[in-house]
Design a protein around this motif. Structure first.
Motif, PDB file in Angstrom:
ATOM      1  N   GLY A   1       0.618  -1.129   0.042  1.00 15.66           N
ATOM      2  CA  GLY A   1       0.057  -0.039   0.235  1.00 15.66           C
ATOM      3  C   GLY A   1       0.804   1.251   0.011  1.00 15.66           C
ATOM      4  O   GLY A   1       0.420   2.178  -0.605  1.00 15.66           O
ATOM      5  N   ALA A   2       2.135   1.284   0.903  1.00 14.95           N
ATOM      6  CA  ALA A   2       2.692   2.398   0.717  1.00 14.95           C
ATOM      7  C   ALA A   2       3.330   2.576  -0.601  1.00 14.95           C
ATOM      8  O   ALA A   2       3.555   3.793  -1.045  1.00 14.95           O
ATOM      9  CB  ALA A   2       3.919   2.123   1.941  1.00 14.95           C
TER      10      ALA A   2
ATOM     11  N   ILE B   1      -1.962  12.465  12.497  1.00 13.91           N
ATOM     12  CA  ILE B   1      -3.155  11.422  12.440  1.00 13.91           C
ATOM     13  C   ILE B   1      -2.413  10.000  12.479  1.00 13.91           C
ATOM     14  O   ILE B   1      -2.674   9.018  13.030  1.00 13.91           O
ATOM     15  CB  ILE B   1      -4.274  11.634  11.337  1.00 13.91           C
ATOM     16  N   VAL B   2      -1.381  10.079  11.459  1.00 11.22           N
ATOM     17  CA  VAL B   2      -0.697   8.721  11.377  1.00 11.22           C
ATOM     18  C   VAL B   2      -0.268   8.266  12.763  1.00 11.22           C
ATOM     19  O   VAL B   2      -0.131   7.273  12.966  1.00 11.22           O
ATOM     20  CB  VAL B   2       0.330   8.950  10.306  1.00 11.22           C
ATOM     21  N   GLY B   3       0.496   9.122  13.356  1.00  8.29           N
ATOM     22  CA  GLY B   3       1.115   8.940  14.642  1.00  8.29           C
ATOM     23  C   GLY B   3       0.107   8.254  15.650  1.00  8.29           C
ATOM     24  O   GLY B   3       0.351   7.446  16.692  1.00  8.29           O
ATOM     25  N   ARG B   4      -1.053   8.865  15.676  1.00  5.64           N
ATOM     26  CA  ARG B   4      -2.201   8.558  16.580  1.00  5.64           C
ATOM     27  C   ARG B   4      -3.103   7.198  16.063  1.00  5.64           C
ATOM     28  O   ARG B   4      -3.214   6.281  16.973  1.00  5.64           O
ATOM     29  CB  ARG B   4      -3.111   9.366  16.987  1.00  5.64           C
ATOM     30  N   HIS B   5      -3.457   7.246  14.775  1.00 10.45           N
ATOM     31  CA  HIS B   5      -4.499   6.105  14.523  1.00 10.45           C
ATOM     32  C   HIS B   5      -4.089   5.324  13.119  1.00 10.45           C
ATOM     33  O   HIS B   5      -4.930   4.613  12.846  1.00 10.45           O
ATOM     34  CB  HIS B   5      -5.686   7.010  13.828  1.00 10.45           C
ATOM     35  N   GLY B   6      -2.954   5.462  12.538  1.00  5.68           N
ATOM     36  CA  GLY B   6      -2.364   4.914  11.538  1.00  5.68           C
ATOM     37  C   GLY B   6      -2.557   5.710  10.461  1.00  5.68           C
ATOM     38  O   GLY B   6      -3.248   6.798  10.303  1.00  5.68           O
ATOM     39  N   GLY B   7      -2.108   5.254   9.220  1.00  8.39           N
ATOM     40  CA  GLY B   7      -2.165   5.816   7.965  1.00  8.39           C
ATOM     41  C   GLY B   7      -3.266   5.392   6.920  1.00  8.39           C
ATOM     42  O   GLY B   7      -3.415   6.076   5.854  1.00  8.39           O
ATOM     43  N   ARG B   8      -4.131   4.709   7.342  1.00  9.46           N
ATOM     44  CA  ARG B   8      -5.162   4.159   6.581  1.00  9.46           C
ATOM     45  C   ARG B   8      -6.169   5.495   6.134  1.00  9.46           C
ATOM     46  O   ARG B   8      -6.544   5.663   5.001  1.00  9.46           O
ATOM     47  CB  ARG B   8      -6.232   2.918   7.141  1.00  9.46           C
ATOM     48  N   LEU B   9      -6.665   5.998   7.093  1.00  5.75           N
ATOM     49  CA  LEU B   9      -7.695   7.205   6.770  1.00  5.75           C
ATOM     50  C   LEU B   9      -7.065   8.259   5.795  1.00  5.75           C
ATOM     51  O   LEU B   9      -7.536   8.926   4.851  1.00  5.75           O
ATOM     52  CB  LEU B   9      -8.242   7.653   7.989  1.00  5.75           C
ATOM     53  N   PRO B  10      -5.927   8.769   6.177  1.00  5.56           N
ATOM     54  CA  PRO B  10      -5.288   9.805   5.442  1.00  5.56           C
ATOM     55  C   PRO B  10      -4.792   9.543   4.274  1.00  5.56           C
ATOM     56  O   PRO B  10      -5.040  10.295   3.297  1.00  5.56           O
ATOM     57  CB  PRO B  10      -3.898  10.292   6.347  1.00  5.56           C
ATOM     58  N   ALA B  11      -4.281   8.417   4.187  1.00  3.67           N
ATOM     59  CA  ALA B  11      -3.984   7.951   2.592  1.00  3.67           C
ATOM     60  C   ALA B  11      -4.964   7.907   1.808  1.00  3.67           C
ATOM     61  O   ALA B  11      -5.222   8.172   0.491  1.00  3.67           O
ATOM     62  CB  ALA B  11      -3.323   6.693   2.808  1.00  3.67           C
ATOM     63  N   THR B  12      -6.261   7.226   2.347  1.00  3.44           N
ATOM     64  CA  THR B  12      -7.337   6.947   1.340  1.00  3.44           C
ATOM     65  C   THR B  12      -8.045   8.597   1.147  1.00  3.44           C
ATOM     66  O   THR B  12      -8.309   8.671  -0.181  1.00  3.44           O
ATOM     67  CB  THR B  12      -8.429   6.290   2.194  1.00  3.44           C
TER      68      THR B  12
ATOM     69  N   CYS C   1      -6.806   3.617  -6.631  1.00  2.00           N
ATOM     70  CA  CYS C   1      -5.818   3.662  -5.526  1.00  2.00           C
ATOM     71  C   CYS C   1      -6.414   3.704  -4.040  1.00  2.00           C
ATOM     72  O   CYS C   1      -6.233   3.205  -3.152  1.00  2.00           O
ATOM     73  CB  CYS C   1      -4.797   4.517  -5.864  1.00  2.00           C
ATOM     74  N   ALA C   2      -7.678   4.493  -4.121  1.00  2.00           N
ATOM     75  CA  ALA C   2      -7.978   4.916  -2.763  1.00  2.00           C
ATOM     76  C   ALA C   2      -9.016   3.606  -2.286  1.00  2.00           C
ATOM     77  O   ALA C   2      -8.925   3.474  -1.168  1.00  2.00           O
ATOM     78  CB  ALA C   2      -9.248   5.858  -3.289  1.00  2.00           C
ATOM     79  N   CYS C   3      -9.642   2.709  -3.202  1.00  2.00           N
ATOM     80  CA  CYS C   3      -9.913   1.607  -2.765  1.00  2.00           C
ATOM     81  C   CYS C   3      -8.925   0.528  -2.328  1.00  2.00           C
ATOM     82  O   CYS C   3      -8.988   0.022  -1.304  1.00  2.00           O
ATOM     83  CB  CYS C   3     -10.846   0.847  -3.876  1.00  2.00           C
ATOM     84  N   ALA C   4      -7.728   0.467  -3.084  1.00  2.00           N
ATOM     85  CA  ALA C   4      -6.894  -0.713  -2.702  1.00  2.00           C
ATOM     86  C   ALA C   4      -6.093   0.018  -1.303  1.00  2.00           C
ATOM     87  O   ALA C   4      -5.830  -0.802  -0.520  1.00  2.00           O
ATOM     88  CB  ALA C   4      -5.930  -0.370  -3.794  1.00  2.00           C
ATOM     89  N   THR C   5      -5.937   1.429  -1.164  1.00  2.00           N
ATOM     90  CA  THR C   5      -5.210   1.771   0.046  1.00  2.00           C
ATOM     91  C   THR C   5      -6.007   1.380   1.287  1.00  2.00           C
ATOM     92  O   THR C   5      -5.574   1.052   2.333  1.00  2.00           O
ATOM     93  CB  THR C   5      -5.074   3.365  -0.046  1.00  2.00           C
TER      94      THR C   5
END
Length: 447
Positions: free
Chosen positions: A205-206, A260-271, A397-401
């Motif tokens: 994903g990255a 956001i990444v530091g607290r909750h991970g990268g799923r939401l901001p990446a999408t 890519c949004a769906c895949a991320t």
């Protein structure tokens, strides 16, 4: 990726400083280049310096901030700075070119690199514990053949013909190198890119996020410059000022995304970042004309910058956290290489789309700048097709991320996760032999 392994082997601060020196040398050669071939060769020297700088920089950040929250913020700040510098290129470059000519660009690079080299004394050595890592010359050669072959085919396919001999040979070489890389990597103790790493969903994903983000930015910067200067008639300085919303969006959202990444991970901001690309490219595809109003264009530029700010921290942070800390240089190199691949693909793919559409409309394709200035309607039609293609790619890519950045489920103790496979380790307690006391008595007291 070779330089990522070099940083892990010989020290990250040392590699970073050597890279700055190589960049200074390349910039000096660019500034005094007498003709285009010499300038292109000097730019290659700059590229080597950039390859030596990026992987150890990210690895040093990962080592300086072991805490996930602080590391996410630090990477967000780093990516915000890098994104702003890339987005400021048209603005600062336009001012310098208009005031002092294009050679002045490289004088600024020399001065900046010299200041940075002095500041590297503040960095930790970044020496990696453990056995030294071997360098994979064969793997790097095969990876380079893959990238060069496909890039050449994409760039020259529209002009030479997709079935011409040079294009077919380039594709054949790239395919053969890609097929041969996997068995070659399996035989190496330290391959430049272990195929098993790509089995990790978050790392995939990255990589996908970095490639698509810089495909959008690189391709947009390339074709949008033709649009603003040749079609609309803006000066280089005005072109840089009009793209300033891209810089602002990157600057603001990168720091937010890092938190956001530091607290909750990268799923939401990446999408959400990829959805911002979709909105930006869709808006531009609907509004780009010869006499389009500036307001929708500026909104599209702002959404593009917002997408860049949102996707960069999760891509970088996820890649660094996907591999062991002693391989942080390689993990950083994977994301850096993904960004470069995305930029090259953006220029190649969007340029190929524009050239192909112009050819279908009967326009010559040997001088895109002249065609853009003389046949603006046909050029904007080609732009709309290119932007629509990027929007569709970002939507996928949004769906895949959203799927790949999903946090792994909680595993029972004793399970290891490697990629998408899970294996359970069965710990069998060692049973002492029945006659252990008799054996001990026979051997006597321990010495």
């Amino acid at each position: 990726m070779l330089c990522g392994a070099v940083a892990d082997r010989y020290g990250r601060r040392r590699t970073f400083r050597v890279g700055l020196l190589v960049c200074v040398a390349g910039s000096l050669l660019c500034g005094v280049a007498p003709h285009a071939p010499a300038l292109i060769a000097a730019r290659g020297v700059q590229g080597v310096g950039g390859a030596l700088i990026a992987p150890p920089a990210l690895a040093l950040i990962a080592n300086l901030f072991p805490d996930a929250l602080r590391r996410g913020r630090a990477l967000g700040t780093w990516r915000a700075t890098a994104g702003v510098s890339a987005a400021c290129g048209p603005l600062v470059g336009g001012m310098l070119v208009q005031a002092a000519g294009w050679r002045s660009l490289f004088a600024v690079s020399v001065a900046g690199a010299a200041v940075l080299h002095a500041g590297t004394r503040l960095l930790p050595p970044g020496v990696v514990d453990g056995p030294p890592r071997r360098l994979d010359g064969l793997g790097n050669t095969l990876a380079a053949l893959v990238l060069v072959g496909f890039t050449f085919a994409l760039i020259d396919g529209p002009s030479r013909g997709w079935l011409s001999r040079p294009v077919l040979v380039a594709v054949a070489v790239a395919v053969a190198a890609a097929v041969g890389y996997v068995p070659a990597a399996r035989r190496r103790p330290d391959p430049v890119l272990d195929p098993r790493h790509l089995a990790i969903p978050a790392l995939r994903g990255a990589v996908l996020t970095a490639v698509v983000a810089y495909l959008a930015l690189g391709g947009f910067t390339f074709v949008n410059t033709f649009y603003l200067q040749q079609v609309r008639g803006f000066s280089p300085l005005a072109t840089g000022l009009l793209t300033l919303p891209t810089t602002l969006g990157t600057l603001v959202l990168a720091n937010v995304s890092g938190r956001i990444v530091g607290r909750h991970g990268g799923r939401l901001p990446a999408t959400v970042g990829h959805l911002s690309f979709v909105a930006s490219m869709t808006l531009l595809a609907l509004t780009v004309t010869v006499d389009a109003g500036l307001a929708p264009l500026l909104v599209g530029y702002l959404l593009l910058g917002a997408g860049m700010g949102l996707v960069n921290p999760p891509a970088t942070n996820t890649a660094v956290n996907s591999l062991p800390r002693e391989r942080a240089g390689v993990a950083s190199a994977i994301t850096s290489a993904s960004r470069q691949i995305g930029t090259n693909l953006g220029v190649a793919v969007l340029g190929a789309v524009v050239v192909s559409v112009l050819a279908l409309t009967g326009q010559p394709t040997d001088d895109i700048a002249r065609v853009a200035a003389e046949a603006g309607d046909d050029f904007t039609t080609a732009l709309r097709v290119a932007y629509a293609l990027v929007a569709a790619t970002a939507a996928y890519c949004a769906c895949a991320t959203w799927r790949l950045f999903r946090p792994p489920p909680d595993r029972p103790a004793g399970e290891e996760v490697w990629g998408s496979r899970t294996r359970r380790r069965h710990h069998r307690p060692r049973q002492p032999p029945a006659n252990a006391q008799q054996q001990t008595a026979q051997k006597g007291p321990p010495r």
